[in-house]
Design an enzyme around this catalytic site. Structure first.
Site, PDB file in Angstrom:
ATOM      1  N   ASP A  75     -20.627  31.789 -21.641  1.00  0.00           N
ATOM      2  CA  ASP A  75     -20.844  30.392 -21.989  1.00  0.00           C
ATOM      3  C   ASP A  75     -20.193  30.102 -23.335  1.00  0.00           C
ATOM      4  O   ASP A  75     -19.978  31.015 -24.140  1.00  0.00           O
ATOM      5  CB  ASP A  75     -22.341  30.068 -22.055  1.00  0.00           C
ATOM      6  CG  ASP A  75     -22.621  28.580 -21.874  1.00  0.00           C
ATOM      7  OD1 ASP A  75     -22.860  28.164 -20.725  1.00  0.00           O
ATOM      8  OD2 ASP A  75     -22.590  27.836 -22.872  1.00  0.00           O
ATOM      9  N   ASP A 118     -14.672  29.915 -24.489  1.00  0.00           N
ATOM     10  CA  ASP A 118     -14.347  28.532 -24.146  1.00  0.00           C
ATOM     11  C   ASP A 118     -13.432  28.571 -22.925  1.00  0.00           C
ATOM     12  O   ASP A 118     -12.276  28.995 -23.021  1.00  0.00           O
ATOM     13  CB  ASP A 118     -13.646  27.875 -25.341  1.00  0.00           C
ATOM     14  CG  ASP A 118     -13.207  26.446 -25.071  1.00  0.00           C
ATOM     15  OD1 ASP A 118     -13.353  25.969 -23.929  1.00  0.00           O
ATOM     16  OD2 ASP A 118     -12.699  25.793 -26.009  1.00  0.00           O
ATOM     17  N   VAL A 119     -13.933  28.148 -21.767  1.00  0.00           N
ATOM     18  CA  VAL A 119     -13.163  28.278 -20.535  1.00  0.00           C
ATOM     19  C   VAL A 119     -11.961  27.347 -20.479  1.00  0.00           C
ATOM     20  O   VAL A 119     -11.137  27.464 -19.566  1.00  0.00           O
ATOM     21  CB  VAL A 119     -14.042  28.056 -19.285  1.00  0.00           C
ATOM     22  CG1 VAL A 119     -15.172  29.066 -19.229  1.00  0.00           C
ATOM     23  CG2 VAL A 119     -14.569  26.625 -19.220  1.00  0.00           C
ATOM     24  N   ASN A 144     -18.383  28.382 -12.655  1.00  0.00           N
ATOM     25  CA  ASN A 144     -19.392  27.327 -12.679  1.00  0.00           C
ATOM     26  C   ASN A 144     -19.268  26.362 -13.853  1.00  0.00           C
ATOM     27  O   ASN A 144     -19.682  25.218 -13.755  1.00  0.00           O
ATOM     28  CB  ASN A 144     -20.787  27.963 -12.690  1.00  0.00           C
ATOM     29  CG  ASN A 144     -21.870  26.947 -12.938  1.00  0.00           C
ATOM     30  OD1 ASN A 144     -22.197  26.139 -12.071  1.00  0.00           O
ATOM     31  ND2 ASN A 144     -22.417  26.959 -14.145  1.00  0.00           N
ATOM     32  N   TYR A 175     -13.799  12.752 -13.196  1.00  0.00           N
ATOM     33  CA  TYR A 175     -14.667  13.741 -12.560  1.00  0.00           C
ATOM     34  C   TYR A 175     -14.248  13.958 -11.109  1.00  0.00           C
ATOM     35  O   TYR A 175     -14.096  15.097 -10.660  1.00  0.00           O
ATOM     36  CB  TYR A 175     -16.116  13.263 -12.628  1.00  0.00           C
ATOM     37  CG  TYR A 175     -17.125  14.327 -12.261  1.00  0.00           C
ATOM     38  CD1 TYR A 175     -17.336  15.429 -13.092  1.00  0.00           C
ATOM     39  CD2 TYR A 175     -17.860  14.236 -11.084  1.00  0.00           C
ATOM     40  CE1 TYR A 175     -18.260  16.404 -12.752  1.00  0.00           C
ATOM     41  CE2 TYR A 175     -18.792  15.204 -10.740  1.00  0.00           C
ATOM     42  CZ  TYR A 175     -18.981  16.289 -11.587  1.00  0.00           C
ATOM     43  OH  TYR A 175     -19.892  17.261 -11.241  1.00  0.00           O
ATOM     44  N   LYS A 184     -12.689  17.486  -9.527  1.00  0.00           N
ATOM     45  CA  LYS A 184     -13.454  18.158  -8.475  1.00  0.00           C
ATOM     46  C   LYS A 184     -12.673  18.220  -7.163  1.00  0.00           C
ATOM     47  O   LYS A 184     -12.748  19.213  -6.431  1.00  0.00           O
ATOM     48  CB  LYS A 184     -14.808  17.468  -8.279  1.00  0.00           C
ATOM     49  CG  LYS A 184     -15.748  17.632  -9.483  1.00  0.00           C
ATOM     50  CD  LYS A 184     -16.015  19.096  -9.793  1.00  0.00           C
ATOM     51  CE  LYS A 184     -17.026  19.272 -10.911  1.00  0.00           C
ATOM     52  NZ  LYS A 184     -17.311  20.705 -11.195  1.00  0.00           N
TER      53      LYS A 184
END
Length: 286
Positions: free
Chosen positions: A37, A64-65, A91, A157, A161
């Site tokens: 995370d 940090d993804v 996720n 968003y 997605k």
């Protein structure tokens, strides 16, 4: 994947929301877990809580993804610690509400890196490792029903997605073509009581600009208010972990948890075939 005990899971966004539920369920199944995370203290607290549920071992990674170098470092740390990755759960994600003409480009960059490119970064690094292991592995990408339908008010968003869904479907084809023993699943829930409406507090420094008047505008405030309202009134989160892990056991690709959206998904396909475009009046049921 039928057996979970002592298998290795890498879970991103593990401190809150879905990630925390996945962390707890992986622990109940006796897995060895890497919990990642951006919030170091929060993921350590989540790992401590989850460890009591039966995990073979849990260690945490602060990363940090949205940064490819952080994602690659994280994978290296997991391999150094456990020597394998059997389950990858992409996720981590954020929400950015607002019209395209109001939302700053930096917000589009943030959500694209968090919701879509992070999946690319981890799969690019992890899939070759899984292939070399020679055992059955699973990848679960959190995509949202927003990747299967569209609505007004959050184009960023929906776009990210949908990209995550298309990526997962295409990767699944490629893995099949290679004969790789790796199953891909996409988790596509509707509104659930997660921490998603608090995404702003996880915003990395590189995507901040306090001088931009947008962040004190009524448009920004309204978007945040709507995001909070739909999340806090969503489905309770308690059953999510078990539902998703049961789907992993069954190698289920589409993990849908909100039957209410089935009609909308079907209507979207029907409208496509008929050449019919989006209709806001129909969407609102008026």
């Amino acid at each position: 994947m039928k057996e979970f005990k002592n298998k290795v899971a890498l879970i991103t966004g593990a401190a809150n929301g879905f990630g925390k539920e996945f962390l707890k369920e992986a622990s109940r199944r006796g897995m060895r877990i890497a919990a990642l995370d951006i919030e170091k203290d929060e993921v350590e607290a989540a790992a401590k809580e989850a460890k009591e549920l039966g995990a073979a071992e849990i260690f945490t990674i602060q990363a940090d993804v949205t940064k490819v170098e952080d994602c690659e470092r994280a994978v290296d740390e997991v391999i150094e610690k456990f020597g394998a990755i059997d389950l990858l759960m992409n996720n981590a994600g954020v929400v950015v509400p607002g019209d395209i003409w109001d939302t700053p480009v930096r917000d589009w960059e943030w959500i694209t890196h968090a919701n879509f490119l992070s999946h690319v970064y981890f799969m690019h690094k992890v899939i070759p490792i899984m292939m070399k292991q020679g055992t059955h592995c699973n990848i679960v990408n959190t995509c949202s029903v927003a990747g299967l339908i569209t609505s007004n008010g959050m184009p960023a968003y929906h776009a990210t997605k949908h990209a995550a869904v298309a990526l997962s479907e295409s990767v699944s084809y490629d893995l099949q073509a290679k004969g790789a023993d790796i199953s891909v699943s996409i988790y596509c829930p509707g509104f659930v009581q997660t921490d998603l409406h608090h995404a702003e507090r996880h915003r990395p420094e590189q995507y901040k600009d306090a001088s931009d008047p947008y962040y004190t505008s009524k448009e920004f405030a309204m978007g945040q208010k709507i995001a909070e309202q739909v999340i806090v009134t969503g489905m309770p989160i308690d059953s999510v972990g078990m539902r998703v892990f049961n789907a992993i056991e069954e190698d289920q690709f589409y993990i849908l948890t909100h039957p209410i959206y089935t009609t909308l998904i079907g209507k979207r396909v029907t409208d496509m075939l008929a050449g019919k475009g989006p209709n806001l009046i129909e969407l609102r049921g008026k």
